[in-house]
Scaffold this motif. Structure first.
Motif, mmCIF file in Angstrom:
data_model
loop_
_atom_site.group_PDB
_atom_site.id
_atom_site.type_symbol
_atom_site.label_atom_id
_atom_site.label_comp_id
_atom_site.label_asym_id
_atom_site.label_seq_id
_atom_site.Cartn_x
_atom_site.Cartn_y
_atom_site.Cartn_z
ATOM 1 N N VAL A 93 -65.367 -2.693 -14.513
ATOM 2 C CA VAL A 93 -64.325 -2.968 -15.504
ATOM 3 C C VAL A 93 -64.175 -4.475 -15.693
ATOM 4 C CG1 VAL A 93 -61.853 -2.731 -15.969
ATOM 5 C CG2 VAL A 93 -63.063 -0.899 -14.809
ATOM 6 N N GLU A 95 -61.272 -7.050 -17.437
ATOM 7 C CA GLU A 95 -59.969 -7.251 -18.069
ATOM 8 C C GLU A 95 -59.812 -8.749 -18.296
ATOM 9 O OE1 GLU A 95 -56.572 -5.058 -16.372
ATOM 10 O OE2 GLU A 95 -58.058 -4.289 -14.943
ATOM 11 N N ILE A 101 -59.505 -3.587 -22.503
ATOM 12 C CA ILE A 101 -60.264 -3.379 -21.272
ATOM 13 C C ILE A 101 -61.597 -2.739 -21.604
ATOM 14 C CG2 ILE A 101 -60.301 -2.107 -19.087
ATOM 15 C CD1 ILE A 101 -57.244 -2.362 -19.082
ATOM 16 N N ARG A 102 -62.641 -3.281 -20.995
ATOM 17 C CA ARG A 102 -63.978 -2.733 -21.187
ATOM 18 C C ARG A 102 -64.463 -2.211 -19.850
ATOM 19 N NH1 ARG A 102 -67.864 -6.213 -24.205
ATOM 20 N NH2 ARG A 102 -68.856 -4.192 -24.278
ATOM 21 N N SER A 103 -65.058 -1.034 -19.848
ATOM 22 C CA SER A 103 -65.567 -0.466 -18.607
ATOM 23 C C SER A 103 -66.839 0.307 -18.889
ATOM 24 C CB SER A 103 -64.522 0.456 -17.963
ATOM 25 O OG SER A 103 -64.261 1.554 -18.809
ATOM 26 N N ARG A 132 -64.779 -4.986 -10.407
ATOM 27 C CA ARG A 132 -63.831 -5.348 -11.456
ATOM 28 C C ARG A 132 -63.714 -6.856 -11.590
ATOM 29 N NH1 ARG A 132 -58.767 -7.028 -11.250
ATOM 30 N NH2 ARG A 132 -57.353 -6.562 -12.945
ATOM 31 N N GLY A 134 -61.004 -9.505 -13.384
ATOM 32 C CA GLY A 134 -59.690 -9.634 -14.017
ATOM 33 C C GLY A 134 -59.351 -11.096 -14.209
ATOM 34 N N SER A 136 -56.240 -13.524 -15.824
ATOM 35 C CA SER A 136 -54.879 -13.494 -16.345
ATOM 36 C C SER A 136 -54.313 -14.908 -16.394
ATOM 37 C CB SER A 136 -54.000 -12.603 -15.472
ATOM 38 O OG SER A 136 -54.021 -13.055 -14.135
#
Length: 181
Positions: A93, A95, A101-103, A132, A134, A136
């Protein structure tokens, strides 16, 4: 034949990467670009890279590279910086800053998130074999020490000859004390 060879090659590659890059949870909080290594590597586990306190130059591009074999790469960037993101997950994944979100398998995301016009750019190049990614935006955390005060002295109970005062707690097994008239 491909259904047999591909999983074996993936497991072999992952095992090699873990063996040479270690495992565990790694936390990094660089404050200057001199403290920002060119690359972060981890075989298995989690890398948390907090760049919110990073003193960026007024203009130009700063590059951070993160590679994880199996696990997570979590990167926090300051709110006012332009982020040029180039991420790839073999299986997992991605993010990135509000982008949907792409998975899946062989997921790639190349995005640009604008910050202050004419300000610095932070280029993130992130690869995760299985797991994953991520990214942010967070406000910088103030690391100033909390005010400390000396501990307050305990007031002794005059009837106990200098021992610290403690409230009396009745025992649930003891009979109730007789009431005084």
């Amino acid at each position: 034949v491909g259904l047999v060879v591909v999983p074996i090659a993936l497991v072999t590659n992952l095992a090699f990467y873990i063996n040479h890059n270690g495992s565990g949870n790694e936390f990094f909080y660089p404050a200057t670009t001199a403290n920002l290594p060119h690359e972060y590597h981890l075989g298995a586990g989690q890398i948390r890279l907090n760049l919110t306190r990073l003193a960026l130059p007024p203009t130009g591009t700063v590059v951070a590279r993160v590679t994880v074999g199996a696990g997570n790469a979590q990167i926090s960037v300051p709110p006012n910086v332009t982020v040029d993101f180039r991420g790839h997950v073999g299986t997992g994944v991605i993010e990135f800053l509000g982008v949907p979100i792409r998975s899946g398998v062989q997921v790639t995301e190349n995005s640009l998130s604008a910050g202050t016009p004419g300000g610095p750019t932070l280029r993130l190049v992130v690869h995760v074999l299985s797991g994953r990614i991520g990214v942010s935006r967070l406000q910088p955390v103030d690391e100033s020490p909390l005010p400390t005060s000396p501990p307050s002295p305990k007031v002794p109970d005059p009837g106990l000859k200098g021992l610290p005062a403690t409230p009396a707690v009745p025992s649930p097994l003891a009979p109730p004390a007789p009431a005084t008239p």
